[in-house]
Design an enzyme around this catalytic site. Structure first.
Site, PDB file in Angstrom:
ATOM      1  N   CYS A  80      46.809  49.044  44.376  1.00  0.00           N
ATOM      2  CA  CYS A  80      46.786  49.359  45.800  1.00  0.00           C
ATOM      3  C   CYS A  80      47.116  48.107  46.593  1.00  0.00           C
ATOM      4  O   CYS A  80      46.331  47.158  46.625  1.00  0.00           O
ATOM      5  CB  CYS A  80      45.425  49.899  46.197  1.00  0.00           C
ATOM      6  SG  CYS A  80      45.082  51.479  45.426  1.00  0.00           S
TER       7      CYS A  80
ATOM      8  N   HIS B 254      35.435  41.201  25.414  1.00  0.00           N
ATOM      9  CA  HIS B 254      35.059  42.538  25.906  1.00  0.00           C
ATOM     10  C   HIS B 254      36.065  43.641  25.603  1.00  0.00           C
ATOM     11  O   HIS B 254      35.799  44.809  25.907  1.00  0.00           O
ATOM     12  CB  HIS B 254      34.736  42.482  27.401  1.00  0.00           C
ATOM     13  CG  HIS B 254      35.921  42.366  28.320  1.00  0.00           C
ATOM     14  ND1 HIS B 254      36.470  43.463  28.940  1.00  0.00           N
ATOM     15  CD2 HIS B 254      36.640  41.308  28.721  1.00  0.00           C
ATOM     16  CE1 HIS B 254      37.475  43.059  29.705  1.00  0.00           C
ATOM     17  NE2 HIS B 254      37.605  41.747  29.581  1.00  0.00           N
TER      18      HIS B 254
ATOM     19  N   THR C  84      28.985  23.706  29.135  1.00  0.00           N
ATOM     20  CA  THR C  84      27.958  24.128  28.177  1.00  0.00           C
ATOM     21  C   THR C  84      28.332  25.475  27.579  1.00  0.00           C
ATOM     22  O   THR C  84      28.664  26.411  28.305  1.00  0.00           O
ATOM     23  CB  THR C  84      26.589  24.230  28.886  1.00  0.00           C
ATOM     24  OG1 THR C  84      26.261  22.947  29.411  1.00  0.00           O
ATOM     25  CG2 THR C  84      25.506  24.691  27.923  1.00  0.00           C
TER      26      THR C  84
ATOM     27  N   THR D  50      41.865  35.616  30.110  1.00  0.00           N
ATOM     28  CA  THR D  50      42.532  35.059  31.295  1.00  0.00           C
ATOM     29  C   THR D  50      42.506  33.537  31.241  1.00  0.00           C
ATOM     30  O   THR D  50      43.533  32.874  31.418  1.00  0.00           O
ATOM     31  CB  THR D  50      41.850  35.551  32.593  1.00  0.00           C
ATOM     32  OG1 THR D  50      41.927  36.978  32.640  1.00  0.00           O
ATOM     33  CG2 THR D  50      42.518  34.966  33.829  1.00  0.00           C
TER      34      THR D  50
END
Ligand SMILES: *Cc1c(COP(=O)(O)O)cnc(C)c1O
Length: 382
Positions: free
Chosen positions: A326, A203, A241, A76
């Site tokens: 939704c 991920h 960092t 993102t």
């Protein structure tokens, strides 16, 4: 309660145990916990060495130069940095993207549109792909950037990025590619694929959440404006960092993905075949997205006469996704399925099943038999 069978690998993957082991070495007092930016002592040097080794591993999966990798907090952020960073400071800029990009791209382009940037939203073909001619037809004098995804997260379809990139390179238009869903699922080679910017996520590839990367081409040199300031880390493109443990985890995950890529593709191909074979006794099942240009692990299916919400209720033993959102009291059908031309009704009948590294033959056999039972039952009571 027995946990449902996980068939939502496109949403996220579990961290590979080898990745978790590696990450643990970069957290505690007995590990490498220094700040990679500390230049004055060994704690910092060791952390920096680990970050640079991971940079090599991530670059390795896409055949990039490690100096072309910028660490971010995920795909993102990479998409935001690429798109906003390319448009920043350009008056009267025009960008081209498609209606079925991930929200990280769609919402970033919408935001820019509100700020005055002109955006062309391409309609994909019914098979979910964007053609080279479409992209070229949308270009204008003031086009600064095209942003398209390599693999669609809901459909699993693959765009011909190499062909589109070749044309854009000739015309001097920057090309950003969201490859979050392609990492570890297909070969990616930026040395032969003319893209300028490419977003990756940890991920989705058995690494940890909260870490990603943006590939920024060095030759020809691509310039983007930083979107996060403070300290000038990552050659000024992304301050903050560096999270050593996250980065080391993503590096290990990408190294595993690279060494096992062909084996993993073959395994997923076989699982997908078994899964679909198990559904063969059902009539009225259609595959959404291209039959041929796709990664094996993502299977998006529509079931005639059955709405996805009821189907998911019946399939409590499977963890799957509907792609719908939704919005207050109503369920909005997936904008991706609407984008490839499905009616609201058809889009409401679709579910995405995504398979991954830890999926077994037993699981897909169980899943298909459950689907056959529940769909048949729902159709009988109609
Ligand atoms: C998951 C995903 C993202 C977002 O990645 P994060 O690392 O979760 O921010 C962006 N694009 C696509 C295609 C994705 O599948």
């Amino acid at each position: 309660m027995k946990k449902p069978v996980y068939m939502d690998y496109a949403a996220t993957t579990p961290v590979d145990p080898a990745v978790a082991d590696e990450m643990m070495k970069y957290l505690t007092l007995d590990g490498v916990y220094g700040n990679p930016a500390s230049r004055t002592h060994a704690y910092g040097w060791q952390a920096e060495a680990a970050v640079e080794a991971a940079r090599k591993q991530v670059a390795g999966l896409i055949h990039a130069d490690p100096r072309e990798i910028v660490w971010t907090s995920g795909a993102t952020e990479s998409d935001n940095l690429a798109i906003k960073g390319a448009v920043a400071g350009r008056k009267d800029a025009h960008i081209v993207t498609s209606k079925i990009e991930h929200k990280a791209v769609v919402d970033t382009c919408k935001w820019l549109e509100h700020q005055g940037t002109e955006v062309t939203w391409l309609d994909p073909a019914a098979d979910g792909t964007i053609s080279c001619d479409q992209v070229l037809g949308a270009l204008k004098e003031n086009t600064v950037l095209v942003s398209l995804m390599l693999v669609n997260n809901e459909l699993g379809t693959i765009n011909d990025i190499a062909a589109i990139g070749g044309e854009l390179r000739q015309r001097g238009v920057l090309f950003h590619v969201d490859a979050a869903q392609a990492g570890g699922k297909m070969a990616i080679d930026v040395s032969s694929m003319p893209v300028d910017l490419l977003a990756l996520s940890g991920h989705k590839v058995y690494g940890p959440k909260g870490v990603g990367a943006l590939y920024v081409r060095r030759s020809p040199d691509v310039r983007i404006e930083a979107q996060i300031h403070g300290g000038g880390h990552e050659r000024g493109m992304r301050s903050g960092t560096l999270p050593t443990h996250q980065i080391v985890g993503m590096g290990k995950a990408f190294a595993l993905a690279q060494s096992g890529l062909e084996e993993e593709i073959d395994k997923l191909e076989a699982l997908r075949k078994s899964f679909l074979a198990g559904l063969q006794s059902l009539e009225g099942v259609s595959l959404n997205g291209s039959e041929s240009s796709r990664v094996p692990g993502i299977v998006n299916l529509s079931f005639d006469g059955v709405d996805a919400e009821s189907l998911m209720l019946g399939l409590r033993d499977l963890a799957v996704s509907s792609g719908s959102a939704c919005a207050s009291a109503t369920v909005e059908p997936s904008y991706v399925l609407r984008g490839i031309g499905l009616s609201d009704e058809q889009a409401h009948r679709a579910l995405r099943f995504s398979l991954g590294r830890f999926t077994t033959e037993e699981e897909v056999a169980f899943a298909s038999s459950q689907i056959v039972d529940v769909v048949s039952r729902l159709r009988a009571v109609r």
